[in-house]
Design a protein around this motif. Structure first.
Motif, short mmCIF file in Angstrom:
data_model
loop_
_atom_site.label_atom_id
_atom_site.label_comp_id
_atom_site.label_asym_id
_atom_site.label_seq_id
_atom_site.Cartn_x
_atom_site.Cartn_y
_atom_site.Cartn_z
N ALA A 139 -18.98 15.12 -40.88
CA ALA A 139 -18.72 13.80 -41.46
C ALA A 139 -18.39 14.04 -42.92
N ALA A 140 -17.12 13.91 -43.26
CA ALA A 140 -16.64 14.18 -44.62
C ALA A 140 -16.28 12.88 -45.31
N VAL A 141 -16.69 12.75 -46.56
CA VAL A 141 -16.34 11.55 -47.33
C VAL A 141 -14.86 11.61 -47.71
N ILE A 142 -14.24 10.44 -47.82
CA ILE A 142 -12.81 10.37 -48.13
C ILE A 142 -12.65 10.09 -49.63
N PRO A 143 -12.13 11.05 -50.40
CA PRO A 143 -11.92 10.80 -51.83
C PRO A 143 -10.68 9.94 -52.05
N MET A 144 -10.62 9.30 -53.21
CA MET A 144 -9.45 8.48 -53.54
C MET A 144 -8.21 9.35 -53.71
N VAL A 145 -8.38 10.56 -54.24
CA VAL A 145 -7.26 11.47 -54.48
C VAL A 145 -7.63 12.85 -53.96
N GLY A 146 -6.67 13.52 -53.35
CA GLY A 146 -6.88 14.91 -52.95
C GLY A 146 -7.61 15.10 -51.64
#
Length: 123
Positions: free
Chosen positions: A59-66
């Motif tokens: 379960a990976a968090v989704i960053p705004m960039v990259g």
């Protein structure tokens, strides 16, 4: 009595790049299968060796960039180690088999993915 320290939070790297994750579940399928035969005991007599594999659920968090392109990961090396040092475990020749996204009214957006590794080594 002295307190014991246990492993806690980990760091996950994919091909040397640190990845922000919320959780990691590792399931090793050993490949053994029960051999059932008809006999007077009514029990299985043994097992056969099969092909093993390692499944990683991330379960990976989704960053705004990259954000990482999880769908294109093939042949990656995933290394997991405890924060503050300790035994490193690497999963080799990893590839993504399932990919999903999750949004909630409160909390961060996540990508839930399933990966398969062909080997595991302690470093």
């Amino acid at each position: 009595m002295a307190l014991k320290e246990y492993q806690g939070v980990i760091v996950m790297e994919i091909d040397g790049q640190e990845v922000d994750i919320e959780s990691l579940d590792v399931n090793e399928k050993l490949g053994r299968k029960v051999v059932k035969t008809m006999n007077k005991t009514g029990r299985a007599n043994g097992f056969t060796k099969g092909i093993s594999d390692i499944e990683l659920k991330v379960a990976a968090v989704i960053p705004m960039v990259g954000n990482i392109d999880w769908a294109s990961i093939v042949g990656a090396k995933i290394t997991v180690y405890p924060v503050g040092g300790g035994q490193r475990t690497s999963y080799l020749d990893c590839f993504t088999t399932e990919l999903g996204s999750q949004w909630k009214s409160e909390g961060e957006a996540k990508q839930n993915l399933t990966m398969v590794a062909t080997r595991k080594v302690q470093e």
